[in-house]
Design a protein around this motif. Structure first.
Motif, PDB file in Angstrom:
ATOM      1  N   GLN A 124     -35.647  14.308  -7.045  1.00 17.89           N
ATOM      2  CA  GLN A 124     -34.567  13.759  -7.170  1.00 17.89           C
ATOM      3  C   GLN A 124     -34.229  12.979  -5.952  1.00 17.89           C
ATOM      4  O   GLN A 124     -33.305  12.057  -6.176  1.00 17.89           O
ATOM      5  CB  GLN A 124     -33.013  14.764  -7.385  1.00 17.89           C
ATOM      6  CG  GLN A 124     -33.239  15.102  -6.337  1.00 17.89           C
ATOM      7  CD  GLN A 124     -32.802  16.795  -6.972  1.00 17.89           C
ATOM      8  OE1 GLN A 124     -34.605  17.333  -6.889  1.00 17.89           O
ATOM      9  NE2 GLN A 124     -32.879  18.048  -5.936  1.00 17.89           N
ATOM     10  N   GLY A 156     -36.469  11.148  -4.013  1.00 14.91           N
ATOM     11  CA  GLY A 156     -37.482  10.301  -4.301  1.00 14.91           C
ATOM     12  C   GLY A 156     -38.489  10.289  -3.107  1.00 14.91           C
ATOM     13  O   GLY A 156     -38.677   9.465  -2.527  1.00 14.91           O
ATOM     14  N   ASP A 165     -33.011   3.982  -1.496  1.00 14.87           N
ATOM     15  CA  ASP A 165     -33.136   3.784  -3.186  1.00 14.87           C
ATOM     16  C   ASP A 165     -34.308   4.949  -3.458  1.00 14.87           C
ATOM     17  O   ASP A 165     -34.744   5.879  -2.412  1.00 14.87           O
ATOM     18  CB  ASP A 165     -33.481   2.471  -3.106  1.00 14.87           C
ATOM     19  CG  ASP A 165     -34.164   2.326  -4.496  1.00 14.87           C
ATOM     20  OD1 ASP A 165     -33.330   3.025  -5.626  1.00 14.87           O
ATOM     21  OD2 ASP A 165     -34.533   0.931  -4.729  1.00 14.87           O
ATOM     22  N   THR A 166     -34.071   5.648  -4.453  1.00 16.69           N
ATOM     23  CA  THR A 166     -34.920   6.836  -4.870  1.00 16.69           C
ATOM     24  C   THR A 166     -35.469   6.247  -5.633  1.00 16.69           C
ATOM     25  O   THR A 166     -37.050   7.078  -5.895  1.00 16.69           O
ATOM     26  CB  THR A 166     -34.453   8.038  -5.864  1.00 16.69           C
ATOM     27  OG1 THR A 166     -33.878   7.160  -7.007  1.00 16.69           O
ATOM     28  CG2 THR A 166     -32.584   8.622  -4.941  1.00 16.69           C
ATOM     29  N   HIS A 167     -35.852   5.188  -5.723  1.00 14.02           N
ATOM     30  CA  HIS A 167     -37.369   4.520  -7.045  1.00 14.02           C
ATOM     31  C   HIS A 167     -37.973   3.568  -5.962  1.00 14.02           C
ATOM     32  O   HIS A 167     -37.881   2.845  -5.753  1.00 14.02           O
ATOM     33  CB  HIS A 167     -36.473   3.317  -7.930  1.00 14.02           C
ATOM     34  CG  HIS A 167     -35.565   4.362  -8.717  1.00 14.02           C
ATOM     35  ND1 HIS A 167     -36.313   4.958  -9.268  1.00 14.02           N
ATOM     36  CD2 HIS A 167     -34.393   4.125  -8.812  1.00 14.02           C
ATOM     37  CE1 HIS A 167     -34.932   5.878 -10.364  1.00 14.02           C
ATOM     38  NE2 HIS A 167     -33.372   5.386  -9.680  1.00 14.02           N
ATOM     39  N   HIS A 168     -39.184   3.623  -5.926  1.00 11.63           N
ATOM     40  CA  HIS A 168     -40.505   3.497  -5.031  1.00 11.63           C
ATOM     41  C   HIS A 168     -42.011   2.616  -5.606  1.00 11.63           C
ATOM     42  O   HIS A 168     -42.172   3.355  -6.610  1.00 11.63           O
ATOM     43  CB  HIS A 168     -40.965   4.076  -3.421  1.00 11.63           C
ATOM     44  CG  HIS A 168     -39.835   4.310  -3.248  1.00 11.63           C
ATOM     45  ND1 HIS A 168     -38.637   4.269  -2.308  1.00 11.63           N
ATOM     46  CD2 HIS A 168     -39.096   6.215  -2.978  1.00 11.63           C
ATOM     47  CE1 HIS A 168     -38.496   4.995  -1.827  1.00 11.63           C
ATOM     48  NE2 HIS A 168     -38.579   6.323  -2.254  1.00 11.63           N
ATOM     49  N   THR A 169     -42.773   1.957  -5.830  1.00  6.73           N
ATOM     50  CA  THR A 169     -43.668   2.056  -6.114  1.00  6.73           C
ATOM     51  C   THR A 169     -44.996   2.047  -5.711  1.00  6.73           C
ATOM     52  O   THR A 169     -44.658   2.646  -3.920  1.00  6.73           O
ATOM     53  CB  THR A 169     -43.868   0.085  -6.453  1.00  6.73           C
ATOM     54  OG1 THR A 169     -44.469  -0.354  -4.976  1.00  6.73           O
ATOM     55  CG2 THR A 169     -43.064  -0.435  -7.032  1.00  6.73           C
TER      56      THR A 169
END
Ligand code: CA
Ligand code: CA
Length: 357
Positions: free
Chosen positions: A97, A99, A294-298
């Motif tokens: 959680q 990220g 931010d916990t969303h990475h590509t």
């Protein structure tokens, strides 16, 4: 917010309670290790002198400073981190959680990095030169681990963070008084500065002609030239039974055996350096980075990433002396957590970076 630590209804109640206690602009943020605060994180406790355990002998040996082989004129106590590409994050996250994943290729230009966490002694020079007043001093309080507070101070506190009851907002706690008004740093001038917000840390780095590292720079430096290892030195926490970082041994939050030599912070020069000559990248004090959280990475390959363009919290890395595998397994290079930029606590510090020539 400490969502990962709280259920929905208790989260809401807690938030309302804290907002009323902290006032406008001071919001409880992440949980990274049982955290707290205007943004908070966890700490570890015990008395200043209780580090004289069986392992003290080892720590004395481990703490012998190595030659500062890569020091460069004008950049004393910094090392040059070479340009390169590394795998940031992990596909085997310890705390999903946060990220930590996915693993992605990141290219970085070279830069200088402080060998050590910024110490009380270094920060004092900054304050004397500039008159800087930290945010903890302005707000009049900061978060301290309950295990470090005297009964006298504790008796004056009537609230805690429900998600992390070992964190207490202590009036008069600041960098000169890490455990509250009846404490001082006289015997800890070579320990990491604590109770500094992201804003304070940024101001220090700018004064020193430096800046905070990006999260990518910090993580690349943490890995010390090793690829896909958990810790700065490899995959075993205690190779050959030796301690390589100041974390928590025992049962969190009630018992810290101080087996690594320290129940609180250690000198910034303690424990072996990693492959780049950097000390205490994991453990001891958490370290602010310049990135928004931010916990969303590509998984896209990127060059010199600087994180999101905006956000509410700033990323911190490395865990602290309060981290234990059972509760806050964040003393890993890929681990991460966050606090609001005005947060401060008794386990959160920083180091700076500077451009390579
Ligand atoms: Ca320790
Ligand atoms: Ca550290």
């Amino acid at each position: 917010m400490a969502a990962s630590c709280l259920s929905g209804s208790s989260t809401l109640l807690l938030l309302v309670l804290l907002l009323s206690l902290l006032g406008p602009g001071r919001v409880l943020a992440g949980c990274g290790c049982g955290d707290t605060s205007r943004g908070g994180h966890a700490h570890g406790g015990g008395s200043e002198n209780s580090h004289r355990g069986a392992s003290f002998k080892y720590s004395r040996e481990a703490n012998e400073p190595e030659p500062t082989k890569k020091e460069t004129q004008g950049r004393e106590q910094m090392v040059l981190i070479p340009s390169g590409v590394f795998t940031m994050g992990t596909d085997e996250p310890g705390i999903p959680q946060d990220g930590e994943s996915p693993a992605r290729k990141v290219h970085l230009d070279s830069f200088y990095m402080d060998m050590y966490e910024v110490s009380n002694s270094e920060f004092e020079k900054f304050v004397k030169a500039t008159g800087h007043v930290t945010e903890a001093e302005t707000f009049g309080d900061s978060f301290v681990f309950e295990g470090l507070i005297t009964e006298e101070v504790k008796s004056t506190i009537h609230q805690a963070v429900a998600a992390a009851p070992w964190w207490l907002p202590v009036k008069g706690a600041d960098w000169r008084h890490p455990e509250g008004p009846d404490s001082n740093i006289l015997n800890r001038m070579d320990h990491p500065i604590l109770h500094v917000s992201w804003n304070d840390a940024s101001a220090f780095c700018i004064w020193a002609g430096k800046r905070l590292p990006t999260e990518a720079e910090w993580e690349y430096a943490c890995r010390g030239g090793l690829e896909n290892r958990i810790f700065p030195w490899g995959n075993k926490l205690e190779p050959k039974g030796q301690h390589y970082a100041n974390v928590w041994q025992g049962d969190f939050p009630t018992q810290n055996t101080g087996e690594d030599g320290y129940v609180q912070t250690s000198p910034v020069t303690a424990f072996p350096a990693n492959g780049y000559g950097l000390y205490n990248m994991v453990g001891n004090a958490w370290e602010w980075t310049s990135d928004w959280w931010d916990t969303h990475h590509t998984a896209d390959e990127v060059h010199n990433p600087k994180g999101p363009s905006t956000g509410n919290d700033r990323v911190k890395k490395g865990g602290s002396y309060m981290c234990h595998e059972s509760y806050c397994y964040r003393y890993r290079c890929a681990a991460r957590s966050q606090n609001t930029p005005d947060s401060s606590a008794s386990n959160l510090g920083f180091r700076c970076v500077a451009p390579a020539p």
